[in-house]
Scaffold this active site. Sequence first.
Site, PDB file in Angstrom:
ATOM      1  N   ASP A 104      21.008  14.436 -30.259  1.00  0.00           N
ATOM      2  CA  ASP A 104      21.866  13.710 -30.968  1.00  0.00           C
ATOM      3  C   ASP A 104      22.072  13.657 -32.392  1.00  0.00           C
ATOM      4  O   ASP A 104      21.244  12.836 -33.038  1.00  0.00           O
ATOM      5  CB  ASP A 104      21.902  12.098 -30.566  1.00  0.00           C
ATOM      6  CG  ASP A 104      22.513  11.049 -31.098  1.00  0.00           C
ATOM      7  OD1 ASP A 104      23.442  11.281 -31.559  1.00  0.00           O
ATOM      8  OD2 ASP A 104      22.265   9.861 -31.178  1.00  0.00           O
ATOM      9  N   LEU A 105      22.457  14.880 -32.690  1.00  0.00           N
ATOM     10  CA  LEU A 105      22.379  14.985 -34.141  1.00  0.00           C
ATOM     11  C   LEU A 105      23.712  14.910 -34.938  1.00  0.00           C
ATOM     12  O   LEU A 105      23.799  15.054 -36.285  1.00  0.00           O
ATOM     13  CB  LEU A 105      21.969  16.458 -34.504  1.00  0.00           C
ATOM     14  CG  LEU A 105      20.486  16.848 -33.751  1.00  0.00           C
ATOM     15  CD1 LEU A 105      19.947  18.192 -34.393  1.00  0.00           C
ATOM     16  CD2 LEU A 105      19.526  15.791 -34.124  1.00  0.00           C
ATOM     17  N   LYS A 106      24.801  14.693 -34.202  1.00  0.00           N
ATOM     18  CA  LYS A 106      26.111  14.281 -34.832  1.00  0.00           C
ATOM     19  C   LYS A 106      26.616  15.359 -35.909  1.00  0.00           C
ATOM     20  O   LYS A 106      26.697  14.912 -37.063  1.00  0.00           O
ATOM     21  CB  LYS A 106      26.138  12.860 -35.518  1.00  0.00           C
ATOM     22  CG  LYS A 106      25.780  11.837 -34.389  1.00  0.00           C
ATOM     23  CD  LYS A 106      26.194  10.527 -34.849  1.00  0.00           C
ATOM     24  CE  LYS A 106      25.874   9.396 -33.812  1.00  0.00           C
ATOM     25  NZ  LYS A 106      24.515   9.169 -33.229  1.00  0.00           N
ATOM     26  N   LYS A 133      16.715  10.899 -25.105  1.00  0.00           N
ATOM     27  CA  LYS A 133      17.615  11.266 -26.151  1.00  0.00           C
ATOM     28  C   LYS A 133      16.547  11.630 -27.544  1.00  0.00           C
ATOM     29  O   LYS A 133      16.014  10.816 -28.118  1.00  0.00           O
ATOM     30  CB  LYS A 133      18.516  10.187 -26.617  1.00  0.00           C
ATOM     31  CG  LYS A 133      19.326  10.448 -28.067  1.00  0.00           C
ATOM     32  CD  LYS A 133      20.511   9.524 -28.085  1.00  0.00           C
ATOM     33  CE  LYS A 133      20.213   8.323 -28.775  1.00  0.00           C
ATOM     34  NZ  LYS A 133      20.048   8.406 -30.533  1.00  0.00           N
ATOM     35  N   ARG A 186      22.373  -3.109 -24.431  1.00  0.00           N
ATOM     36  CA  ARG A 186      21.182  -4.142 -24.591  1.00  0.00           C
ATOM     37  C   ARG A 186      21.298  -5.225 -23.236  1.00  0.00           C
ATOM     38  O   ARG A 186      22.054  -5.657 -22.939  1.00  0.00           O
ATOM     39  CB  ARG A 186      21.486  -5.238 -25.741  1.00  0.00           C
ATOM     40  CG  ARG A 186      20.963  -4.774 -26.779  1.00  0.00           C
ATOM     41  CD  ARG A 186      20.317  -5.533 -27.789  1.00  0.00           C
ATOM     42  NE  ARG A 186      20.659  -4.922 -29.075  1.00  0.00           N
ATOM     43  CZ  ARG A 186      20.756  -3.490 -29.201  1.00  0.00           C
ATOM     44  NH1 ARG A 186      20.210  -2.780 -28.404  1.00  0.00           N
ATOM     45  NH2 ARG A 186      21.130  -3.077 -30.448  1.00  0.00           N
ATOM     46  N   ARG A 195      15.110   0.401 -28.023  1.00  0.00           N
ATOM     47  CA  ARG A 195      14.049  -0.601 -28.003  1.00  0.00           C
ATOM     48  C   ARG A 195      13.921  -1.122 -26.865  1.00  0.00           C
ATOM     49  O   ARG A 195      12.665  -1.429 -26.348  1.00  0.00           O
ATOM     50  CB  ARG A 195      14.081  -1.429 -29.176  1.00  0.00           C
ATOM     51  CG  ARG A 195      13.098  -1.654 -29.988  1.00  0.00           C
ATOM     52  CD  ARG A 195      12.139  -0.627 -30.741  1.00  0.00           C
ATOM     53  NE  ARG A 195      12.859   0.179 -31.523  1.00  0.00           N
ATOM     54  CZ  ARG A 195      12.492   1.392 -32.209  1.00  0.00           C
ATOM     55  NH1 ARG A 195      11.282   2.191 -31.522  1.00  0.00           N
ATOM     56  NH2 ARG A 195      13.082   2.198 -32.832  1.00  0.00           N
ATOM     57  N   ASP A 228      13.452   6.873 -30.111  1.00  0.00           N
ATOM     58  CA  ASP A 228      13.777   6.701 -31.501  1.00  0.00           C
ATOM     59  C   ASP A 228      12.301   6.455 -32.331  1.00  0.00           C
ATOM     60  O   ASP A 228      11.874   5.309 -32.534  1.00  0.00           O
ATOM     61  CB  ASP A 228      14.525   5.364 -32.045  1.00  0.00           C
ATOM     62  CG  ASP A 228      16.093   5.870 -31.366  1.00  0.00           C
ATOM     63  OD1 ASP A 228      16.193   6.943 -31.524  1.00  0.00           O
ATOM     64  OD2 ASP A 228      16.692   4.832 -31.092  1.00  0.00           O
ATOM     65  N   HIS A 271      28.392  17.668 -38.466  1.00  0.00           N
ATOM     66  CA  HIS A 271      29.515  17.488 -39.297  1.00  0.00           C
ATOM     67  C   HIS A 271      29.369  18.323 -40.662  1.00  0.00           C
ATOM     68  O   HIS A 271      29.105  17.840 -41.642  1.00  0.00           O
ATOM     69  CB  HIS A 271      29.738  16.033 -39.709  1.00  0.00           C
ATOM     70  CG  HIS A 271      31.140  15.570 -40.400  1.00  0.00           C
ATOM     71  ND1 HIS A 271      31.304  14.163 -40.842  1.00  0.00           N
ATOM     72  CD2 HIS A 271      32.174  16.466 -40.592  1.00  0.00           C
ATOM     73  CE1 HIS A 271      32.547  14.469 -41.168  1.00  0.00           C
ATOM     74  NE2 HIS A 271      33.050  15.630 -41.010  1.00  0.00           N
ATOM     75  N   ASP A 272      29.790  19.425 -40.372  1.00  0.00           N
ATOM     76  CA  ASP A 272      29.848  20.396 -41.537  1.00  0.00           C
ATOM     77  C   ASP A 272      30.986  21.564 -41.256  1.00  0.00           C
ATOM     78  O   ASP A 272      32.008  21.411 -40.480  1.00  0.00           O
ATOM     79  CB  ASP A 272      28.548  21.141 -41.278  1.00  0.00           C
ATOM     80  CG  ASP A 272      27.860  21.916 -42.547  1.00  0.00           C
ATOM     81  OD1 ASP A 272      28.800  22.220 -43.511  1.00  0.00           O
ATOM     82  OD2 ASP A 272      26.610  21.722 -42.775  1.00  0.00           O
ATOM     83  N   THR A 275      29.349   3.211 -33.660  1.00  0.00           N
ATOM     84  CA  THR A 275      29.019   1.932 -33.004  1.00  0.00           C
ATOM     85  C   THR A 275      28.728   0.964 -34.107  1.00  0.00           C
ATOM     86  O   THR A 275      28.726  -0.488 -33.931  1.00  0.00           O
ATOM     87  CB  THR A 275      28.450   1.892 -31.777  1.00  0.00           C
ATOM     88  OG1 THR A 275      27.256   2.672 -32.058  1.00  0.00           O
ATOM     89  CG2 THR A 275      29.261   2.730 -30.728  1.00  0.00           C
ATOM     90  N   PRO A 312      32.992  24.935 -40.201  1.00  0.00           N
ATOM     91  CA  PRO A 312      33.032  25.305 -38.684  1.00  0.00           C
ATOM     92  C   PRO A 312      32.165  26.172 -38.458  1.00  0.00           C
ATOM     93  O   PRO A 312      31.358  26.160 -37.375  1.00  0.00           O
ATOM     94  CB  PRO A 312      34.542  25.915 -38.678  1.00  0.00           C
ATOM     95  CG  PRO A 312      35.437  24.915 -39.511  1.00  0.00           C
ATOM     96  CD  PRO A 312      34.522  24.574 -40.521  1.00  0.00           C
ATOM     97  N   ASN A 313      31.779  27.325 -39.348  1.00  0.00           N
ATOM     98  CA  ASN A 313      30.910  28.183 -39.180  1.00  0.00           C
ATOM     99  C   ASN A 313      29.378  27.833 -38.702  1.00  0.00           C
ATOM    100  O   ASN A 313      28.751  28.225 -38.242  1.00  0.00           O
ATOM    101  CB  ASN A 313      30.991  29.320 -40.302  1.00  0.00           C
ATOM    102  CG  ASN A 313      30.753  30.786 -39.563  1.00  0.00           C
ATOM    103  OD1 ASN A 313      30.844  31.140 -38.628  1.00  0.00           O
ATOM    104  ND2 ASN A 313      29.881  31.582 -40.484  1.00  0.00           N
ATOM    105  N   THR A 314      29.042  26.656 -39.755  1.00  0.00           N
ATOM    106  CA  THR A 314      27.545  26.280 -39.603  1.00  0.00           C
ATOM    107  C   THR A 314      27.604  25.385 -38.460  1.00  0.00           C
ATOM    108  O   THR A 314      26.611  25.365 -37.970  1.00  0.00           O
ATOM    109  CB  THR A 314      27.558  25.406 -40.929  1.00  0.00           C
ATOM    110  OG1 THR A 314      27.717  26.063 -41.952  1.00  0.00           O
ATOM    111  CG2 THR A 314      26.424  24.631 -40.864  1.00  0.00           C
ATOM    112  N   GLN A 349      23.789  -1.758 -34.599  1.00  0.00           N
ATOM    113  CA  GLN A 349      24.785  -1.823 -33.597  1.00  0.00           C
ATOM    114  C   GLN A 349      25.727  -2.945 -33.524  1.00  0.00           C
ATOM    115  O   GLN A 349      25.187  -4.079 -33.502  1.00  0.00           O
ATOM    116  CB  GLN A 349      24.405  -1.575 -31.938  1.00  0.00           C
ATOM    117  CG  GLN A 349      23.533  -0.540 -31.640  1.00  0.00           C
ATOM    118  CD  GLN A 349      24.157   0.801 -32.111  1.00  0.00           C
ATOM    119  OE1 GLN A 349      25.343   0.994 -31.899  1.00  0.00           O
ATOM    120  NE2 GLN A 349      23.737   1.909 -32.118  1.00  0.00           N
TER     121      GLN A 349
END
Lengths: 235, 235
Positions: B58-60, B31, B180, B211, B9, B62-63, B121, B65-67, B190
């Site tokens: 880890d880009l998650k 990651k 942790r 971290r 991060d 959410h768009d 989370t 379907p085609n994209t 979190q």
Amino acid sequence: MAELVVALDFPAADVAVDMAGRLRGTAPWMKVGLELFCAAGPDVVRAVADLGFRVFLDLKFHDIPNTVRGAVRSAVRSGADMVNIHLMGGERMARAAVEGLHEGAQTTGSVPLLFGVTVLTSTAQGELPGISTDIGEYAASLAASGAAWGLNGVVCSGYEVESIKKRCGASFLCLTPGIRPGGGAGGDDQRRVMTPAQAVSAGSDYLVVGRPVTGAADPAAAARAIMAEMAAVRR
Amino acid sequence: MAELVVALDFPAADVAVDMAGRLRGTAPWMKVGLELFCAAGPDVVRAVADLGFRVFLDLKFHDIPNTVRGAVRSAVRSGADMVNIHLMGGERMARAAVEGLHEGAQTTGSVPLLFGVTVLTSTAQGELPGISTDIGEYAASLAASGAAWGLNGVVCSGYEVESIKKRCGASFLCLTPGIRPGGGAGGDDQRRVMTPAQAVSAGSDYLVVGRPVTGAADPAAAARAIMAEMAAVRR
């Protein structure tokens, strides 16, 4: 006056930047989406901005607040003039995005526009896991939350613009994807499409057009025709 | 055997790649999240993979379907070994992601893992717009959908692993962020954190630590200590 945003839906930077070059002097905005950004990264944002366009970096962030704050900050520093987040991410995430917007702007000197995604325009009633309310009502309530959380506007279907403007005020901006000259489903994901004239009449501020321009034999002429159609609408 | 994923991060590639270099020979996975990817693009994925790590991008997504199909294809071609999407994006989007995964793998020769995000989370009960059901139950039902839609596993809190494994089977993978050493809230987003030992005992397959490793005086030693704690748990 509504503005045209051309979607550079290409899998590689060279083709995208070449298309943007051919469109100089037509649409003021270009859109860089997930596929292109995942292939090319922030360099493509700078390259398109250097051609004189304003750039909508359409990555629809949806992550924990701290990550979204950092992602928006990075996106602003890449030269994007407009970025967006999913309002389904909730208030803490949205407010963290607003903070990231202003932190990024300290580097660039100008604060970009922050838009919220309400319901994807590809989503039909019943396709949102766990959401049984009317999809238009759900989108409008998310838009109202976005306005309260400090965003500049929302991405929404042209059919939702009127109710969102009524609820959030005329200065709350609406960006409408899935615009098709001549209307009619384009065989892709967009479920609730509109013509440029319909979207401008509905009150939309930014119209996103992809393949109907970038797939045209003469993309610049196609863009100019759409802008003429937009300008002809009296609001 | 559960595996450690260290979250890079950082806001810039040089710092991130330097940290990865210091961790060679410890954790098998690194990651790359939204902030780093928005700053550096796919080059940072290749640079970390070239150090011998497996990379979780880890880009998650959410768009529409085609994209998402195109974005997953690009992500796989960048060298990522694991990518993820939001299951709130629905079935059509999830199945399009699976198609993009295999299309991308035609270029790279190996099919990465595709994970679904159920509920972030960082999200507490009542913070999910429009969702009034119990957040654990909502996450478990999304996980079951993800299994049915062809994903390899889900990102979820350690507290949800048992019910998800019961519902989706032991081979359906669980990746747990917010780990942790010594537990206790780390003052960041979190909300539902666990120690490495707790998460392994709960049945989690991948543990994400940020971290507590990258901020340690001796990151490699911190990583080794966590891996030792993980290995000591009898499952």
